[in-house]
Design an enzyme around this catalytic site. Structure first.
Site, mmCIF file in Angstrom:
data_model
loop_
_atom_site.group_PDB
_atom_site.id
_atom_site.type_symbol
_atom_site.label_atom_id
_atom_site.label_comp_id
_atom_site.label_asym_id
_atom_site.label_seq_id
_atom_site.Cartn_x
_atom_site.Cartn_y
_atom_site.Cartn_z
ATOM 1 C CD GLN A 104 5.563 -1.864 10.525
ATOM 2 O OE1 GLN A 104 5.783 -3.068 10.313
ATOM 3 N NE2 GLN A 104 4.333 -1.382 10.628
ATOM 4 C CB CYS A 156 11.178 -18.442 4.789
ATOM 5 S SG CYS A 156 12.188 -16.996 5.135
ATOM 6 C CB CYS A 174 19.137 -16.219 8.990
ATOM 7 S SG CYS A 174 17.463 -15.642 8.596
ATOM 8 C CB CYS A 177 17.469 -20.100 3.598
ATOM 9 S SG CYS A 177 17.907 -20.540 5.296
ATOM 10 C CD GLU A 212 0.020 2.218 21.010
ATOM 11 O OE1 GLU A 212 0.029 1.130 21.605
ATOM 12 O OE2 GLU A 212 -0.141 2.318 19.777
ATOM 13 C CG ASP A 219 -8.631 -1.299 25.321
ATOM 14 O OD1 ASP A 219 -8.510 -1.529 24.094
ATOM 15 O OD2 ASP A 219 -8.936 -2.179 26.142
ATOM 16 C CG ASP A 272 0.008 0.534 11.536
ATOM 17 O OD1 ASP A 272 -0.272 -0.615 11.128
ATOM 18 O OD2 ASP A 272 1.179 0.914 11.727
ATOM 19 C CB CYS A 298 14.036 -22.661 9.213
ATOM 20 S SG CYS A 298 13.800 -21.112 10.114
ATOM 21 C CB CYS A 326 0.301 -6.576 10.064
ATOM 22 S SG CYS A 326 -0.423 -6.579 11.708
#
Length: 451
Positions: A285, A91, A182, A82, A335, A362, A383, A88, A409
């Site tokens: 995702q 990344c 990009c 890039c 959820e 919750d 997750d 930027c 994550c």
């Protein structure tokens, strides 16, 4: 008689240049070296390199430097694809070869697990003994490393003259970098910036647009965050844009998101034949190919049978729940967001899956009184968001479910949550990297725990 002492100021290193050897990368992908009895962090430098850096920040425990020259380059240094990489903030490690990016991320997780074990050891034994645990690493989930991101927010900022900058945030700044293209975004969004610049320069009103959300699913979609009421003339401009770029456009006025053009329902396919519909502001995702492989690996690791009853916590739209339901006796999805619970129920009905139910709760508060908690589960999948699931796991371990699959994550919260599971009789059976965010510091991980 008063005595006067002359205070000698601290030696100032700001602006000085130094030549240092980079020993490692920190958690953010920044090169670390030793200088004047402190660590110095140099963005863009890689391990085994000798570099010249300019000191731009001086703290009591560390320095921060700006890379000036690479004297000796690392074997794994590559040219960033890039043109905006140096500025930027999207990344972090495009200058590091892909296979070494995975090694860096795996090492980062290993170190965090080891660090948390030391803390756990100090708390329980009042000792500083390091617990040595070999993590059972599996082959990472990988796919194409470019043109993978299907959802992103493009910023819009105006100067005093009303001229717009369109792009992403600079490194360590709230200011935007004007982006021309990009290579991380899916096509054709990767090269949409020139056309957006032309259109936004033509729209009326003072600073009318806050940002533009892009979503690639069954249909390419733009969501315009409109800060002032859109004029008839501006509407006409966007309609022409939609036709030229074969996309649908929605407008977010801060209260609701409404279609500007005739809009299809947003959806994506998972597990070959399951269709997941979602609203523009729902979480999905960002890497569709990796998500598909991640779901497949989760199904394989859990070794599902028609007799299983599975609990899916932080289930979202049913990304895992619906593929689970195809293979087991029953799935219960939980959820926190009401809207997504409704959407998950509708997705189950649309896919003719009658053996899954969804509930709102919750999960990081007390959920022991909910009736779904009293069922007997053979397996559980969690997750959570980046904040992790520590409070949820503290309650979950009481159910003594034999197998637990954790999709994370954030490696820091994963390491913390894992220590709780390990202390409650679980062991790590498998662990794998998921290359959801190539060329960035962000890490997705899957871990299988068994009692």
């Amino acid at each position: 008689m008063a005595n006067f002492f002359k205070v000698t100021p601290k030696t100032q290193k700001l602006g000085q240049q130094c030549t240092v050897n980079i020993s490692r990368l920190d958690a953010n992908g920044c090169g670390v070296a030793h200088y004047q009895q402190k660590n110095i962090f140099i963005d863009g430098a890689l391990p085994s390199e000798t570099v010249v850096a300019k000191v731009i920040e001086q703290k009591s425990k560390y320095y921060r430097g700006k890379l000036v020259e690479i004297v000796t380059a690392a074997e794994h240094r590559v040219k960033p694809r890039c043109q905006h990489f140096a500025r930027c903030g999207g990344c972090d490690i495009q200058h590091l070869a892909s296979e070494e990016q995975l090694s860096f991320k795996q090492q980062k997780i290993t170190e965090l697990f080891a660090r948390n074990e030391v803390i756990q050891g100090r708390q329980s034994n009042n000792q500083s003994l390091k617990i040595k645990r070999e993590l059972p690493w599996q082959t990472p989930i990988t796919d194409q490393e470019w043109h993978y991101r299907r959802k992103a927010r493009i910023g819009v900022q105006y100067n005093k003259k009303g001229q717009a900058t369109i792009g992403f945030r600079q490194k360590a700044s709230n200011q935007l970098v004007a982006i021309k293209t990009c290579p991380v975004l899916v096509e054709p969004f990767d090269s949409l910036f020139y056309s957006l610049n032309v259109l936004i320069a033509a729209v009326s009103g003072k600073n009318p647009i806050g940002h533009i959300e892009i979503i690639a699913s069954n249909v390419n979609t733009l969501i315009i965050r409109q800060l002032v009421k859109m004029s008839v003339q501006d509407r006409a401009l966007w309609l022409v844009f939609a036709q030229q770029h074969q996309c649908q456009i929605m407008v977010d006025d801060g209260q609701s998101i409404l279609p500007l053009t005739t809009c299809e329902e947003l959806s994506y396919q998972i597990d070959t034949d399951i269709n997941i519909t979602f609203n523009p502001d729902n979480f999905i995702q960002v890497n569709h190919q990796i998500n598909t492989k991640m779901v497949a690996m989760a199904m394989a690791w859990l070794a599902l049978t028609p007799q299983d009853t599975v609990l899916d916590l932080f289930c979202g739209l049913g990304n895992f729940s619906l593929p689970l339901a195809k293979r087991v006796n029953r799935v219960v999805g939980v959820e926190g967001v009401d809207e997504m619970v409704v959407q998950a129920q509708q997705n189950a009905q649309a896919n003719q899956l009658t053996n899954c139910q969804f509930y709102q709760a919750d999960l990081n508060n007390d959920w022991q009184s909910y009736p779904w908690k009293n069922e007997t589960y053979t397996k559980v999948l969690i997750d959570p968001a980046r904040a992790g699931a520590y409070k949820a796991i503290a309650q979950l371990v009481k159910l003594k479910i034999p197998q637990l699959l954790y999709v994370s994550c954030d490696p820091a919260t994963l390491a913390k949550d894992s220590q709780l599971l390990l202390s409650q009789g679980y062991k790590i059976e498998k662990i794998s990297l998921i290359d959801m965010f190539s060329h960035t510091k962000h890490i997705e991980t899957m871990v299988l725990f068994v009692r």
